[in-house]
Scaffold this motif. Structure first.
Motif, mmCIF file in Angstrom:
data_model
loop_
_atom_site.group_PDB
_atom_site.id
_atom_site.type_symbol
_atom_site.label_atom_id
_atom_site.label_comp_id
_atom_site.label_asym_id
_atom_site.label_seq_id
_atom_site.Cartn_x
_atom_site.Cartn_y
_atom_site.Cartn_z
ATOM 1 N N ILE A 144 0.991 -1.077 -0.080
ATOM 2 C CA ILE A 144 -0.013 0.027 -0.013
ATOM 3 C C ILE A 144 0.808 1.186 0.082
ATOM 4 O O ILE A 144 0.508 2.244 -0.873
ATOM 5 N N ILE A 145 1.970 1.211 0.848
ATOM 6 C CA ILE A 145 2.623 2.301 0.902
ATOM 7 C C ILE A 145 3.485 2.576 -0.656
ATOM 8 O O ILE A 145 3.609 3.673 -1.134
ATOM 9 N N GLN A 146 3.798 1.555 -1.188
ATOM 10 C CA GLN A 146 4.551 1.466 -2.509
ATOM 11 C C GLN A 146 3.663 1.915 -3.683
ATOM 12 O O GLN A 146 3.837 2.989 -4.339
ATOM 13 N N LEU A 147 2.338 1.701 -3.532
ATOM 14 C CA LEU A 147 1.160 2.243 -4.644
ATOM 15 C C LEU A 147 1.052 3.795 -4.302
ATOM 16 O O LEU A 147 1.067 4.458 -5.452
ATOM 17 N N ILE A 148 0.766 3.967 -3.131
ATOM 18 C CA ILE A 148 0.620 5.402 -2.790
ATOM 19 C C ILE A 148 1.751 6.365 -3.110
ATOM 20 O O ILE A 148 1.772 7.472 -3.757
ATOM 21 N N THR A 149 3.024 5.902 -2.574
ATOM 22 C CA THR A 149 4.289 6.913 -2.916
ATOM 23 C C THR A 149 4.474 6.652 -4.563
ATOM 24 O O THR A 149 5.213 7.512 -5.156
ATOM 25 N N SER A 184 -0.732 9.365 -12.440
ATOM 26 C CA SER A 184 -1.091 8.466 -11.312
ATOM 27 C C SER A 184 -1.332 7.033 -11.269
ATOM 28 O O SER A 184 -0.767 5.967 -10.813
ATOM 29 N N ILE A 185 -1.922 6.558 -12.624
ATOM 30 C CA ILE A 185 -2.109 5.087 -12.920
ATOM 31 C C ILE A 185 -0.633 4.501 -13.308
ATOM 32 O O ILE A 185 -0.123 3.375 -12.915
ATOM 33 N N ALA A 186 0.240 5.460 -14.002
ATOM 34 C CA ALA A 186 1.649 4.917 -14.440
ATOM 35 C C ALA A 186 2.403 4.944 -13.071
ATOM 36 O O ALA A 186 3.254 3.744 -12.872
ATOM 37 N N GLY A 187 2.383 5.878 -12.258
ATOM 38 C CA GLY A 187 3.052 5.806 -10.928
ATOM 39 C C GLY A 187 2.474 4.735 -9.882
ATOM 40 O O GLY A 187 3.242 3.892 -9.261
ATOM 41 N N ILE A 188 1.295 4.322 -9.749
ATOM 42 C CA ILE A 188 0.699 3.342 -8.967
ATOM 43 C C ILE A 188 1.441 1.854 -9.605
ATOM 44 O O ILE A 188 1.953 1.085 -8.844
ATOM 45 N N GLY A 226 4.347 -0.243 -7.617
ATOM 46 C CA GLY A 226 3.954 -1.761 -7.062
ATOM 47 C C GLY A 226 5.210 -2.594 -7.700
ATOM 48 O O GLY A 226 5.942 -3.417 -6.879
ATOM 49 N N LEU A 227 5.650 -2.393 -9.056
ATOM 50 C CA LEU A 227 6.696 -2.949 -9.632
ATOM 51 C C LEU A 227 8.011 -2.606 -9.134
ATOM 52 O O LEU A 227 8.790 -3.811 -8.752
ATOM 53 N N SER A 245 12.990 1.722 8.785
ATOM 54 C CA SER A 245 14.074 1.291 7.563
ATOM 55 C C SER A 245 13.198 0.786 6.613
ATOM 56 O O SER A 245 13.465 0.930 5.371
ATOM 57 N N ALA A 246 12.156 -0.029 6.923
ATOM 58 C CA ALA A 246 11.555 -0.778 5.762
ATOM 59 C C ALA A 246 10.482 0.222 5.267
ATOM 60 O O ALA A 246 10.208 0.106 4.118
ATOM 61 N N ILE A 247 9.983 1.032 6.003
ATOM 62 C CA ILE A 247 8.884 1.876 5.601
ATOM 63 C C ILE A 247 9.673 2.848 4.666
ATOM 64 O O ILE A 247 9.033 3.345 3.527
ATOM 65 N N LEU A 248 10.998 3.398 4.996
ATOM 66 C CA LEU A 248 11.541 4.410 4.142
ATOM 67 C C LEU A 248 11.872 3.558 2.918
ATOM 68 O O LEU A 248 11.738 4.090 1.899
ATOM 69 N N GLY A 249 12.288 2.339 2.824
ATOM 70 C CA GLY A 249 12.540 1.588 1.746
ATOM 71 C C GLY A 249 11.403 1.423 0.918
ATOM 72 O O GLY A 249 11.582 1.606 -0.316
ATOM 73 N N SER A 250 10.183 1.359 1.558
ATOM 74 C CA SER A 250 8.791 1.079 0.739
ATOM 75 C C SER A 250 8.604 2.449 -0.014
ATOM 76 O O SER A 250 8.256 2.395 -1.177
ATOM 77 N N VAL A 251 9.023 3.647 0.727
ATOM 78 C CA VAL A 251 8.397 4.973 0.363
ATOM 79 C C VAL A 251 9.406 5.127 -0.875
ATOM 80 O O VAL A 251 9.253 5.698 -2.097
ATOM 81 N N ALA A 252 10.797 4.856 -0.683
ATOM 82 C CA ALA A 252 11.634 5.184 -1.647
ATOM 83 C C ALA A 252 11.432 4.251 -2.946
ATOM 84 O O ALA A 252 11.555 4.823 -3.915
ATOM 85 N N SER A 253 11.292 3.142 -2.797
ATOM 86 C CA SER A 253 11.127 2.194 -4.104
ATOM 87 C C SER A 253 9.790 2.428 -4.945
ATOM 88 O O SER A 253 9.707 2.389 -6.045
ATOM 89 N N GLY A 254 8.787 2.772 -3.981
ATOM 90 C CA GLY A 254 7.545 3.081 -4.741
ATOM 91 C C GLY A 254 7.789 4.411 -5.421
ATOM 92 O O GLY A 254 7.188 4.482 -6.679
ATOM 93 N N GLY A 255 8.342 5.520 -4.887
ATOM 94 C CA GLY A 255 8.301 6.866 -5.615
ATOM 95 C C GLY A 255 9.099 6.744 -6.745
ATOM 96 O O GLY A 255 9.017 7.241 -7.887
ATOM 97 N N VAL A 256 10.300 6.131 -6.605
ATOM 98 C CA VAL A 256 11.435 5.822 -7.766
ATOM 99 C C VAL A 256 10.770 5.181 -8.757
ATOM 100 O O VAL A 256 10.898 5.416 -10.009
#
Length: 102
Positions: free
Chosen positions: A7-12, A35-39, A43-44, A65-76
């Motif tokens: 969920i964090i990765q999809l939102i970010t 937003s669709i391309a970002g979501i 996830g990917l 650290s896991a939450i920050l990793g999810s945020v970073a990987s989702g955003g990037v």
């Protein structure tokens, strides 16, 4: 399987896609397209880093650290997929205008 990292990765990812579109105007797909391309990219990107073992800790716990990793990987991931889709869209649009002008 824990759903919070996804969920964090999809939102970010959606945020990353929209941020990338604001930074590079010619890749903009509109707010819904961004937003669709970002979501999808978020996830990917999160899943790819998860396969490489770069997200949650060894116990699978969601610490900072896991939450920050999810945020970073989702955003990037979201920004990267938006850039790829935007470049392809622009290449197809340029190909149509050049072929119709000849």
């Amino acid at each position: 399987m824990e759903y919070l990292p996804l969920i964090i990765q999809l939102i970010t990812g959606a945020g990353g896609g929209n941020a990338a579109a604001k930074l590079v105007k010619k890749l903009d797909l509109g707010i819904v397209g961004n937003s669709i391309a970002g979501i999808i990219g978020g996830g990917l990107g999160g899943q790819l880093l998860g396969m490489l073992g770069m997200t949650a800790g060894p116990s699978g716990a969601m610490d900072l650290s896991a939450i920050l990793g999810s945020v970073a990987s989702g955003g990037v991931g979201g920004g990267a997929l938006l850039a790829i889709v935007g470049v392809i869209k622009n290449a197809l649009a340029n190909g149509k205008t050049q072929s119709s002008g000849t």
